[in-house]
Scaffold this active site. Structure first.
Site, mmCIF file in Angstrom:
data_model
loop_
_atom_site.group_PDB
_atom_site.id
_atom_site.type_symbol
_atom_site.label_atom_id
_atom_site.label_comp_id
_atom_site.label_asym_id
_atom_site.label_seq_id
_atom_site.Cartn_x
_atom_site.Cartn_y
_atom_site.Cartn_z
ATOM 1 N N LYS A 112 0.284 -9.314 40.081
ATOM 2 C CA LYS A 112 -0.427 -8.788 41.264
ATOM 3 C C LYS A 112 -1.530 -7.829 40.855
ATOM 4 O O LYS A 112 -2.575 -7.753 41.515
ATOM 5 C CB LYS A 112 0.549 -8.098 42.217
ATOM 6 C CG LYS A 112 1.532 -9.077 42.817
ATOM 7 C CD LYS A 112 1.696 -8.865 44.302
ATOM 8 C CE LYS A 112 2.271 -10.112 44.930
ATOM 9 N NZ LYS A 112 3.492 -9.910 45.633
ATOM 10 N N LYS A 197 4.544 -20.325 42.367
ATOM 11 C CA LYS A 197 5.511 -20.152 43.442
ATOM 12 C C LYS A 197 4.847 -20.293 44.818
ATOM 13 O O LYS A 197 3.712 -19.877 44.997
ATOM 14 C CB LYS A 197 6.091 -18.731 43.295
ATOM 15 C CG LYS A 197 7.215 -18.393 44.224
ATOM 16 C CD LYS A 197 7.615 -16.927 44.106
ATOM 17 C CE LYS A 197 6.666 -16.002 44.846
ATOM 18 N NZ LYS A 197 7.223 -14.673 45.134
ATOM 19 N N LYS A 200 3.858 -16.106 50.185
ATOM 20 C CA LYS A 200 3.257 -15.773 51.478
ATOM 21 C C LYS A 200 1.798 -15.380 51.374
ATOM 22 O O LYS A 200 0.995 -15.699 52.221
ATOM 23 C CB LYS A 200 3.916 -14.529 52.070
ATOM 24 C CG LYS A 200 5.315 -14.602 52.403
ATOM 25 C CD LYS A 200 5.604 -13.418 53.328
ATOM 26 C CE LYS A 200 7.007 -12.922 53.169
ATOM 27 N NZ LYS A 200 7.087 -11.928 52.111
#
Ligand code: AMP
Ligand code: TRP
Length: 331
Positions: A112, A197, A200
């Site tokens: 991230k 993955k 969201k």
């Protein structure tokens, strides 16, 4: 009785990955077998660039979806993390237990952080300390088990390390928890990029099935899933990740095993069609119930209010004990 804690971040719309990797087991197994607490961990949504109104909206939506998926407030405790101060109180102490080296090693922080820098954004300090807050979420409740998708294994390992270290230094205070994963679909991959993955906050909506997607949208996304150019339907995650992902999703929906699907299908098209229908049927009742609950926000608020009260009463004694053990003067 076994105590279970798990959480979900309101950073985007809940996905099929959240459902198969975590939520479904919370509903079908965990809430019936243990004293289970489930939290919309909203403070974790502030670790990356965010829009306040959106986080608020998504927090309510996530709570509503937990109920729509079948969590029953008579059987388990459902609450919002920021409503319970004990998380913040305990994470301060755990920041004095963790080292900067061990949090910098976390894969999610590195991924991230890289994404934020690539987008020209700064990396928030809370992104680094995030796993310490997550450890506080878990340890405050004395959880024995933490049902999560595979991506959270490293964070739960850190939680265990912190619990053991704290207990060794300051006397036994925390239960050392363990992560549990579903037997299949513990890591649902993006339909357009099956090496990453299904997340969201991912940019490409085409590879992500959201729990509230209309049936036709779900069908379209699954029928257009990326697969390889082979013909035989066989299960091999390493060499045929797109196909393997579809087989895991279908097996996850049916409660079976992806290996058993090899040989059943003669073409990718047939597999995709059955997967699409299985997902549509899996999500239909969730969407319908969500629509009913969304029309009654007073009910959702009441559940969250009662949940926070129960959560506080469970967490407070442990967090108070940690304050005393670490050397802070009792008030
Ligand atoms: P998050 O959306 O990151 O807050 O995740 C909430 C829960 O869903 C965690 O237990 C995750 O491990 C799980 N989860 C999220 N994405 C996936 C995925 N693609 N496959 C399986 N589990 C997932
Ligand atoms: N970090 C988790 C995720 O990204 C969410 C989370 C926060 C969580 N606190 C938790 C999960 C405590 C389990 C237990 O999915």
């Amino acid at each position: 009785m076994t105590r279970i804690f798990s959480g979900i971040k309101p950073t985007g719309h809940l996905t099929l990955g959240n459902y198969l990797g975590a939520l479904r087991r919370w509903v079908e197994v965990d809430q019936h077998q243990a004293d289970a607490l489930f939290s919309v961990v909203d403070r974790h949504a502030l670790t990356v660039e965010h829009d306040p109104a959106r986080v608020r909206r998504l927090s309510r939506q996530a709570a509503t979806l937990l109920l729509a998926a079948g969590l029953d407030p008579e059987l388990c405790t459902i609450f919002v993390q920021s409503h319970v101060d004990e998380h913040a109180r305990l994470s301060c102490l755990l920041e004095c237990t963790a080292t900067d080296g061990e949090v910098r090693r976390m894969i999610q922080y590195r991924e991230k952080g890289t994404q934020a820098r690539a987008a020209g954004q700064s990396v928030r300090l809370s992104l680094l300390t995030y796993p310490v807050l997550m450890a506080a979420d878990i340890l405050a409740y004395g959880a024995d088990e933490v049902p999560v998708g595979e991506d959270q294994t490293q964070h739960v390992e850190l939680t265990r390390d912190l619990a053991v270290r704290f207990n060794q230094r300051y006397g036994h205070t925390f239960t050392v928890p363990r992560a549990t994963h579903p037997p299949v679909a513990a890591r649902v991959m993006d339909l357009q990029d099956p090496t990453s993955k299904m997340g969201k906050s991912h940019d490409s909506g085409a590879g992500i099935v959201c729990l509230l997607d209309e049936a036709d949208v779900v069908r379209k996304k699954i029928m257009r899933a990326v697969t390889d150019s082979g013909r035989e339907v066989e299960y091999d995650r390493a060499t045929r990740p797109g196909l393997a992902n579809l087989m895991e999703i279908l097996a996850g929906c049916q409660g079976g095993n992806p290996d058993d699907l090899a040989g059943v299908y003669e073409s990718y098209g047939a597999l995709k069609k059955d997967t699409a229908e299985a997902v549509v049927e899996l999500l239909r009742p969730v969407r319908e119930r969500h629509a009913e609950l969304a029309a009654d926000p007073g009910y959702v608020d009441k559940v969250l209010g009662q949940g926070a009260e129960r959560a506080r009463s469970v967490a407070r004694p442990t967090v108070d004990a940690a304050y005393r053990a670490i050397g802070l003067l009792p008030a």
